[in-house]
Design a protein around this motif. Structure first.
Motif, PDB file in Angstrom:
ATOM      1  N   UNK A  15      -7.801   1.177  -0.680  1.00 19.75           N
ATOM      2  CA  UNK A  15      -6.402   1.088  -1.095  1.00 19.75           C
ATOM      3  C   UNK A  15      -6.027   2.339  -1.875  1.00 19.75           C
ATOM      4  N   UNK A  16      -4.997   3.040  -1.375  1.00 22.19           N
ATOM      5  CA  UNK A  16      -4.576   4.291  -1.979  1.00 22.19           C
ATOM      6  C   UNK A  16      -3.061   4.251  -2.147  1.00 22.19           C
ATOM      7  N   UNK A  17      -2.566   4.670  -3.325  1.00 22.19           N
ATOM      8  CA  UNK A  17      -1.140   4.817  -3.557  1.00 22.19           C
ATOM      9  C   UNK A  17      -0.881   6.153  -4.227  1.00 22.19           C
ATOM     10  N   UNK A  18      -0.009   6.956  -3.599  1.00 24.16           N
ATOM     11  CA  UNK A  18       0.425   8.228  -4.182  1.00 24.16           C
ATOM     12  C   UNK A  18       1.931   8.163  -4.381  1.00 24.16           C
ATOM     13  N   UNK A  19       2.405   8.578  -5.557  1.00 30.48           N
ATOM     14  CA  UNK A  19       3.824   8.541  -5.852  1.00 30.48           C
ATOM     15  C   UNK A  19       4.287   9.868  -6.437  1.00 30.48           C
ATOM     16  N   UNK A  37      -8.347  -0.209   5.441  1.00 31.06           N
ATOM     17  CA  UNK A  37      -7.673   0.106   4.197  1.00 31.06           C
ATOM     18  C   UNK A  37      -6.188   0.316   4.358  1.00 31.06           C
ATOM     19  N   UNK A  38      -5.511   0.421   3.209  1.00 29.25           N
ATOM     20  CA  UNK A  38      -4.074   0.622   3.150  1.00 29.25           C
ATOM     21  C   UNK A  38      -3.797   1.843   2.279  1.00 29.25           C
ATOM     22  N   UNK A  39      -2.916   2.698   2.754  1.00 28.73           N
ATOM     23  CA  UNK A  39      -2.528   3.877   1.987  1.00 28.73           C
ATOM     24  C   UNK A  39      -1.009   3.945   1.957  1.00 28.73           C
ATOM     25  N   UNK A  40      -0.455   4.154   0.762  1.00 28.90           N
ATOM     26  CA  UNK A  40       0.986   4.284   0.595  1.00 28.90           C
ATOM     27  C   UNK A  40       1.294   5.623  -0.045  1.00 28.90           C
ATOM     28  N   UNK A  41       2.123   6.413   0.640  1.00 28.91           N
ATOM     29  CA  UNK A  41       2.645   7.651   0.075  1.00 28.91           C
ATOM     30  C   UNK A  41       4.120   7.409  -0.207  1.00 28.91           C
ATOM     31  N   UNK A  42       4.472   7.294  -1.510  1.00 34.22           N
ATOM     32  CA  UNK A  42       5.828   6.937  -1.897  1.00 34.22           C
ATOM     33  C   UNK A  42       6.500   8.122  -2.589  1.00 34.22           C
ATOM     34  N   UNK A  43       7.640   8.519  -2.010  1.00 34.65           N
ATOM     35  CA  UNK A  43       8.398   9.646  -2.554  1.00 34.65           C
ATOM     36  C   UNK A  43       7.513  10.885  -2.686  1.00 34.65           C
ATOM     37  N   UNK A  44       6.770  11.157  -1.630  1.00 34.81           N
ATOM     38  CA  UNK A  44       5.884  12.323  -1.570  1.00 34.81           C
ATOM     39  C   UNK A  44       6.480  13.336  -0.601  1.00 34.81           C
ATOM     40  N   UNK A  88       1.118   4.034  11.440  1.00 35.71           N
ATOM     41  CA  UNK A  88       1.898   4.921  10.576  1.00 35.71           C
ATOM     42  C   UNK A  88       3.294   4.325  10.485  1.00 35.71           C
ATOM     43  N   UNK A  89       3.705   4.004   9.267  1.00 35.00           N
ATOM     44  CA  UNK A  89       4.945   3.257   9.059  1.00 35.00           C
ATOM     45  C   UNK A  89       5.950   4.101   8.276  1.00 35.00           C
TER      46      UNK A  89
END
Length: 411
Positions: A15-19, A37-44, A88-89
């Motif tokens: 689980x990865x989150x980058x903001x 796994x789940x990875x979220x790139x938010x406002x990157x 890829x969402x």
């Protein structure tokens, strides 16, 4: 800016989150090498990298690009080696040479991602390379590239669904020396009474779909091609009209509507098949200008200026309704002529024309009309069939309710 080649590397991260990050000027902005796994790139923002996001030997990763932009990279997203079953969402990919590169794997899914080029330098929105086996695209827009989706592989399965849109390209989808590629634009299948609002759409392109060079045994199914200069085009390589041509391809259940010049243009190639398609709203609906033995079966060709044009350099083609009671298989209500046939050895059979404006002009040598009913308006006007010359054979043809049944315009 750094001498490092990769901005961030994630290996076996569940689980990865980058903001709120900016990643700029790397060979690779973000690299994944992970199973699950789940990875979220938010406002990157990933900017000016050779590859914005790269998946290497990555499996079953759910990558959410929430309010994330990949900008000015050589390649926006690169899926390579055996990377499979990844999703890829969302996200926006802007001003890249290639928006998404798929170089390996199967079962990958791109969901509601917008891929755009506004600098006239982008070559492919999505390009499929050797080693890849399948890809699903759901929603999202691909726009303003030279080619929306192109292939450098054979035996590939592509599914495009749910309001996906390709627009503003030279060619929306291009088959260039490709074999056994299946493109399924899943949506509302052929039914003149159905609403096609959920269909994937190709629009505002020079050519919605181009088959060129020796592309053979490929299939395009369903979808809507609307508002392009030309709908589907078959031709040899540009400037080489006698070169290797596309043969034995199939178009099934596709709506080809409102394309300004032609719905279908065959300049070269043989054995190509159009089945259960709607072709309407063009200057010419179907134009067989070269090649031979191409076939239009159970299609509705209506509301064009000219319905079906077979030029003198095209021969041995077949225009066929499923049977004489299949009212969806029709060539009628076209403005100037329903048919203009000048080539040789063509067959038109099992079609009923009841719109009142006649069959059109049939010339050439050894053309056969069989099992056709041509019905006029019953007001004492019009000509059922015009024969300017040549050798035309009629078999079980009914012509009724015209001022003139058959007119000859011979020099």
């Amino acid at each position: 800016t750094s001498d490092w080649s990769t901005g961030l590397i994630f290996s076996q991260a569940s689980k990865v989150t980058l903001k709120n990050l900016i990643i700029r000027n790397f060979d690779v902005g973000v690299l994944f090498n992970s199973e699950g796994g789940c990875a979220t790139l938010e406002n990157v923002t990933i900017e000016a990298c050779k590859e914005g996001v790269k998946l290497v030997e990555t499996f079953q990763l759910n990558l959410s690009l929430l309010d994330t932009t990949i900008l000015g990279c050589e390649t926006g997203v690169n899926i390579e080696t055996e990377s499979s079953d990844n999703t890829i969402l969302g996200g926006t990919i802007l001003s890249t040479n290639i928006g998404v590169s798929v170089k390996g794997g199967t079962g990958n899914h791109i969901f509601n991602t917008d891929i755009s080029d506004f600098g006239d330098e982008g070559t492919y929105g999505i390009k499929i390379f050797n080693g890849a086996e399948s890809l699903d695209i759901t929603g999202g827009t691909i726009e303003y590239f030279d080619v929306g989706i192109g292939f450098e592989t054979d035996g590939f399965e592509l599914t495009i669904s749910e309001n996906a849109r390709i627009q503003g390209c030279r060619a929306g989808i291009e088959f260039l020396e490709n074999y056994l590629v299946n493109v399924d634009m899943t949506g509302i299948t052929y039914d003149a009474g159905n609403d096609a609002d959920n269909d994937p759409v190709i629009t505002e392109c020079d050519m919605a779909v181009l088959f060129t060079a020796g592309s053979a045994n490929n299939t395009l199914s369903y979808g809507t091609l609307v508002g392009n200069d030309q709908g589907v085009v078959f031709q040899a390589c540009s400037g080489d009209m006698d070169g290797e041509a596309p043969d034995d391809n199939r178009i099934i259940g596709t709506r080809i509507e409102g394309n300004s010049l032609t719905g279908v243009s065959v300049f070269n190639g043989s054995g190509n098949r159009f089945e259960n398609c709607i072709v309407s709203g063009s200057e010419t609906g179907v134009a067989f200008l070269g090649g031979s033995d191409n076939q239009l079966t159970s299609c509705a060709v209506t509301s064009n200026d000219v319905g079906v044009l077979i030029g003198r350099h095209s021969s041995g083609n077949v225009i066929r309704g499923e049977d004489e009671n299949d009212l969806d298989a029709k060539v009628e209500n076209n403005g100037t002529d329903n048919f203009q046939i000048d080539g040789d050895n063509n067959l038109v059979e099992n079609i009923t024309l009841s719109s009142g404006n006649g069959l059109g002009h049939i010339s050439g040598e050894n053309n056969l009309l069989s099992g056709i009913t041509i019905e006029g308006a019953g007001d004492g006007t019009g000509i059922g069939l015009i024969v300017p010359g040549g050798d035309v054979h009629l078999n079980n043809v009914i012509i009724k309710k015209f001022n003139v049944g058959v007119g000859f315009d011979l020099d």
